[in-house]
Structure formats: structure tokens, C-alpha cells
Design a protein around this motif. Structure first.
Motif, PDB file in Angstrom:
ATOM      1  N   GLU A  18      11.285 -51.468  80.104  1.00  9.03           N
ATOM      2  CA  GLU A  18      11.377 -51.688  78.661  1.00  9.03           C
ATOM      3  C   GLU A  18      12.565 -50.947  78.066  1.00  9.03           C
ATOM      4  O   GLU A  18      13.261 -51.481  77.194  1.00  9.03           O
ATOM      5  CB  GLU A  18      10.085 -51.280  77.949  1.00  9.03           C
ATOM      6  CG  GLU A  18      10.100 -51.527  76.465  1.00  9.03           C
ATOM      7  CD  GLU A  18      10.471 -52.945  76.062  1.00  9.03           C
ATOM      8  OE1 GLU A  18      11.209 -53.087  75.058  1.00  9.03           O
ATOM      9  OE2 GLU A  18      10.056 -53.908  76.717  1.00  9.03           O
ATOM     10  N   GLU A  19      12.824 -49.731  78.541  1.00  2.00           N
ATOM     11  CA  GLU A  19      13.997 -48.988  78.079  1.00  2.00           C
ATOM     12  C   GLU A  19      15.274 -49.746  78.417  1.00  2.00           C
ATOM     13  O   GLU A  19      16.191 -49.819  77.598  1.00  2.00           O
ATOM     14  CB  GLU A  19      14.030 -47.592  78.693  1.00  2.00           C
ATOM     15  CG  GLU A  19      13.025 -46.633  78.104  1.00  2.00           C
ATOM     16  CD  GLU A  19      13.037 -45.276  78.787  1.00  2.00           C
ATOM     17  OE1 GLU A  19      14.023 -44.940  79.474  1.00  2.00           O
ATOM     18  OE2 GLU A  19      12.049 -44.538  78.624  1.00  2.00           O
ATOM     19  N   GLY A  20      15.327 -50.313  79.596  1.00  7.46           N
ATOM     20  CA  GLY A  20      16.485 -51.103  80.009  1.00  7.46           C
ATOM     21  C   GLY A  20      16.657 -52.345  79.150  1.00  7.46           C
ATOM     22  O   GLY A  20      17.776 -52.688  78.756  1.00  7.46           O
ATOM     23  N   ARG A  21      15.550 -53.009  78.851  1.00  9.72           N
ATOM     24  CA  ARG A  21      15.621 -54.195  77.983  1.00  9.72           C
ATOM     25  C   ARG A  21      16.085 -53.806  76.587  1.00  9.72           C
ATOM     26  O   ARG A  21      16.914 -54.496  75.983  1.00  9.72           O
ATOM     27  CB  ARG A  21      14.272 -54.898  77.933  1.00  9.72           C
ATOM     28  CG  ARG A  21      13.913 -55.633  79.218  1.00  9.72           C
ATOM     29  CD  ARG A  21      12.668 -56.488  79.055  1.00  9.72           C
ATOM     30  NE  ARG A  21      11.451 -55.703  78.973  1.00  9.72           N
ATOM     31  CZ  ARG A  21      10.642 -55.435  79.981  1.00  9.72           C
ATOM     32  NH1 ARG A  21      10.936 -55.883  81.193  1.00  9.72           N
ATOM     33  NH2 ARG A  21       9.546 -54.727  79.814  1.00  9.72           N
ATOM     34  N   ALA A  22      15.579 -52.693  76.059  1.00 13.55           N
ATOM     35  CA  ALA A  22      15.972 -52.225  74.720  1.00 13.55           C
ATOM     36  C   ALA A  22      17.463 -51.880  74.692  1.00 13.55           C
ATOM     37  O   ALA A  22      18.158 -52.214  73.730  1.00 13.55           O
ATOM     38  CB  ALA A  22      15.133 -51.026  74.308  1.00 13.55           C
ATOM     39  N   ALA A  28      23.804 -55.995  73.122  1.00 18.02           N
ATOM     40  CA  ALA A  28      24.083 -57.357  72.684  1.00 18.02           C
ATOM     41  C   ALA A  28      24.252 -57.420  71.168  1.00 18.02           C
ATOM     42  O   ALA A  28      25.134 -58.117  70.655  1.00 18.02           O
ATOM     43  CB  ALA A  28      22.972 -58.295  73.136  1.00 18.02           C
ATOM     44  N   ARG A  29      23.410 -56.700  70.435  1.00 21.94           N
ATOM     45  CA  ARG A  29      23.516 -56.700  68.975  1.00 21.94           C
ATOM     46  C   ARG A  29      24.831 -56.054  68.546  1.00 21.94           C
ATOM     47  O   ARG A  29      25.494 -56.553  67.640  1.00 21.94           O
ATOM     48  CB  ARG A  29      22.326 -55.990  68.354  1.00 21.94           C
ATOM     49  CG  ARG A  29      22.292 -56.193  66.855  1.00 21.94           C
ATOM     50  CD  ARG A  29      20.980 -55.834  66.246  1.00 21.94           C
ATOM     51  NE  ARG A  29      19.976 -56.839  66.563  1.00 21.94           N
ATOM     52  CZ  ARG A  29      18.681 -56.599  66.635  1.00 21.94           C
ATOM     53  NH1 ARG A  29      18.209 -55.390  66.403  1.00 21.94           N
ATOM     54  NH2 ARG A  29      17.821 -57.545  66.915  1.00 21.94           N
ATOM     55  N   SER A  30      25.229 -54.965  69.196  1.00 20.50           N
ATOM     56  CA  SER A  30      26.506 -54.318  68.880  1.00 20.50           C
ATOM     57  C   SER A  30      27.663 -55.285  69.094  1.00 20.50           C
ATOM     58  O   SER A  30      28.562 -55.397  68.257  1.00 20.50           O
ATOM     59  CB  SER A  30      26.722 -53.078  69.757  1.00 20.50           C
ATOM     60  OG  SER A  30      25.773 -52.089  69.463  1.00 20.50           O
ATOM     61  N   GLU A  31      27.631 -55.982  70.206  1.00 18.95           N
ATOM     62  CA  GLU A  31      28.682 -56.961  70.497  1.00 18.95           C
ATOM     63  C   GLU A  31      28.688 -58.066  69.450  1.00 18.95           C
ATOM     64  O   GLU A  31      29.750 -58.505  68.999  1.00 18.95           O
ATOM     65  CB  GLU A  31      28.488 -57.546  71.891  1.00 18.95           C
ATOM     66  CG  GLU A  31      28.781 -56.560  72.997  1.00 18.95           C
ATOM     67  CD  GLU A  31      28.441 -57.083  74.379  1.00 18.95           C
ATOM     68  OE1 GLU A  31      28.119 -58.286  74.526  1.00 18.95           O
ATOM     69  OE2 GLU A  31      28.479 -56.288  75.326  1.00 18.95           O
ATOM     70  N   SER A  32      27.513 -58.500  69.015  1.00 23.14           N
ATOM     71  CA  SER A  32      27.419 -59.548  68.002  1.00 23.14           C
ATOM     72  C   SER A  32      28.033 -59.086  66.678  1.00 23.14           C
ATOM     73  O   SER A  32      28.741 -59.847  66.020  1.00 23.14           O
ATOM     74  CB  SER A  32      25.963 -59.959  67.772  1.00 23.14           C
ATOM     75  OG  SER A  32      25.432 -60.547  68.935  1.00 23.14           O
ATOM     76  N   ASP A  57      19.170 -47.472  67.330  1.00 26.66           N
ATOM     77  CA  ASP A  57      18.085 -47.844  66.430  1.00 26.66           C
ATOM     78  C   ASP A  57      18.107 -49.358  66.234  1.00 26.66           C
ATOM     79  O   ASP A  57      18.999 -49.898  65.575  1.00 26.66           O
ATOM     80  CB  ASP A  57      18.253 -47.117  65.097  1.00 26.66           C
ATOM     81  CG  ASP A  57      17.124 -47.386  64.119  1.00 26.66           C
ATOM     82  OD1 ASP A  57      16.571 -48.508  64.115  1.00 26.66           O
ATOM     83  OD2 ASP A  57      16.807 -46.474  63.331  1.00 26.66           O
ATOM     84  N   SER A  58      17.133 -50.035  66.797  1.00 24.20           N
ATOM     85  CA  SER A  58      17.101 -51.492  66.772  1.00 24.20           C
ATOM     86  C   SER A  58      17.036 -52.048  65.356  1.00 24.20           C
ATOM     87  O   SER A  58      17.728 -53.007  65.029  1.00 24.20           O
ATOM     88  CB  SER A  58      15.908 -51.989  67.591  1.00 24.20           C
ATOM     89  OG  SER A  58      15.840 -53.383  67.561  1.00 24.20           O
ATOM     90  N   LEU A  60      17.993 -50.587  62.535  1.00 21.69           N
ATOM     91  CA  LEU A  60      19.238 -50.292  61.841  1.00 21.69           C
ATOM     92  C   LEU A  60      20.335 -51.260  62.263  1.00 21.69           C
ATOM     93  O   LEU A  60      21.055 -51.815  61.414  1.00 21.69           O
ATOM     94  CB  LEU A  60      19.669 -48.853  62.104  1.00 21.69           C
ATOM     95  CG  LEU A  60      20.945 -48.386  61.422  1.00 21.69           C
ATOM     96  CD1 LEU A  60      20.842 -48.525  59.903  1.00 21.69           C
ATOM     97  CD2 LEU A  60      21.248 -46.952  61.823  1.00 21.69           C
ATOM     98  N   SER A  61      20.461 -51.510  63.549  1.00 23.53           N
ATOM     99  CA  SER A  61      21.498 -52.438  64.009  1.00 23.53           C
ATOM    100  C   SER A  61      21.203 -53.862  63.547  1.00 23.53           C
ATOM    101  O   SER A  61      22.113 -54.630  63.267  1.00 23.53           O
ATOM    102  CB  SER A  61      21.669 -52.374  65.528  1.00 23.53           C
ATOM    103  OG  SER A  61      20.514 -52.792  66.197  1.00 23.53           O
ATOM    104  N   ARG A  62      19.932 -54.200  63.395  1.00 24.99           N
ATOM    105  CA  ARG A  62      19.552 -55.507  62.843  1.00 24.99           C
ATOM    106  C   ARG A  62      20.036 -55.621  61.401  1.00 24.99           C
ATOM    107  O   ARG A  62      20.599 -56.633  60.993  1.00 24.99           O
ATOM    108  CB  ARG A  62      18.039 -55.681  62.909  1.00 24.99           C
ATOM    109  CG  ARG A  62      17.527 -56.956  62.317  1.00 24.99           C
ATOM    110  CD  ARG A  62      15.972 -56.982  62.340  1.00 24.99           C
ATOM    111  NE  ARG A  62      15.457 -58.018  61.505  1.00 24.99           N
ATOM    112  CZ  ARG A  62      15.325 -57.937  60.180  1.00 24.99           C
ATOM    113  NH1 ARG A  62      15.664 -56.843  59.540  1.00 24.99           N
ATOM    114  NH2 ARG A  62      14.857 -58.943  59.486  1.00 24.99           N
ATOM    115  N   GLN A  63      19.842 -54.556  60.622  1.00 24.31           N
ATOM    116  CA  GLN A  63      20.315 -54.552  59.238  1.00 24.31           C
ATOM    117  C   GLN A  63      21.831 -54.653  59.184  1.00 24.31           C
ATOM    118  O   GLN A  63      22.391 -55.384  58.358  1.00 24.31           O
ATOM    119  CB  GLN A  63      19.844 -53.290  58.518  1.00 24.31           C
ATOM    120  CG  GLN A  63      18.359 -53.282  58.248  1.00 24.31           C
ATOM    121  CD  GLN A  63      17.902 -52.007  57.560  1.00 24.31           C
ATOM    122  OE1 GLN A  63      18.703 -51.163  57.183  1.00 24.31           O
ATOM    123  NE2 GLN A  63      16.594 -51.869  57.408  1.00 24.31           N
TER     124      GLN A  63
END
Length: 86
Positions: A18-22, A28-32, A57-58, A60-63
Motif C-alpha cells: 500500500e505504501e508503494g501504491r501511495a 503520478a499526481r505530481s507529474e500530472s 499528502d494525497s 493536498l496534491s489533489r487540491q
């Protein structure tokens, strides 16, 4: 020599996966975010790039990703206000 598969189905093993998936989702979000800002012609400083790529922070990066859609500068994505769920 037989391999004991119990580790692979253990809670610790699932936590590691799960840590690896996170981490993968965060990367991926950073690259996006960087791709979106770049495609919109928004200048990205080294400091901004580092802040984006080191965020773990998932939510935060989503925001930031949502803000990147409308931002006119890279700094605008780091606003402190909470965004409503969309």
C-alpha cells in the motif's frame, strides 16, 4: 528449499504494498500537475517543481491539481483555502 509464502499474505506485506501504491499515486499526481502547468504555458521554477514532486499528502496534491486547471501562475496552486469536493 521451500519458500514460506506467509510473509506475502501478511499484514506487514500488505502495508508495504500500500505504501508503494501511495508513492506511485503521489508521483503520478505530481507529474500530472507539472504537465498541466507546462501545457498551459505557466512557468515552473525549480523551487516550485521541488515542492510539487516532494509532496506526500494525497489530499493536498489533489487540491493542487484542481487549482492547476485554473491557475495563472504556479504559486496560485499553493493557496491555503480548502476547495469543495467536485
Amino acid at each position: 528449499m521451500a519458500v514460506d509464502p506467509s510473509f506475502y499474505i501478511s499484514p506487514l506485506s500488505e502495508e508495504i504494498r500500500e505504501e508503494g501504491r501511495a508513492q506511485g499515486r503521489a508521483q503520478a499526481r505530481s507529474e500530472s500537475i507539472l504537465i498541466l502547468l507546462g501545457a498551459r504555458g505557466i512557468e515552473i521554477t525549480d523551487a516550485t517543481r521541488e515542492k510539487i514532486t516532494t509532496c506526500t499528502d494525497s489530499e493536498l496534491s489533489r487540491q493542487w491539481l484542481i487549482r492547476a486547471v485554473h491557475a495563472t501562475t504556479a504559486e496560485e496552486i499553493f493557496g491555503s483555502e480548502e476547495l469543495p469536493d467536485r
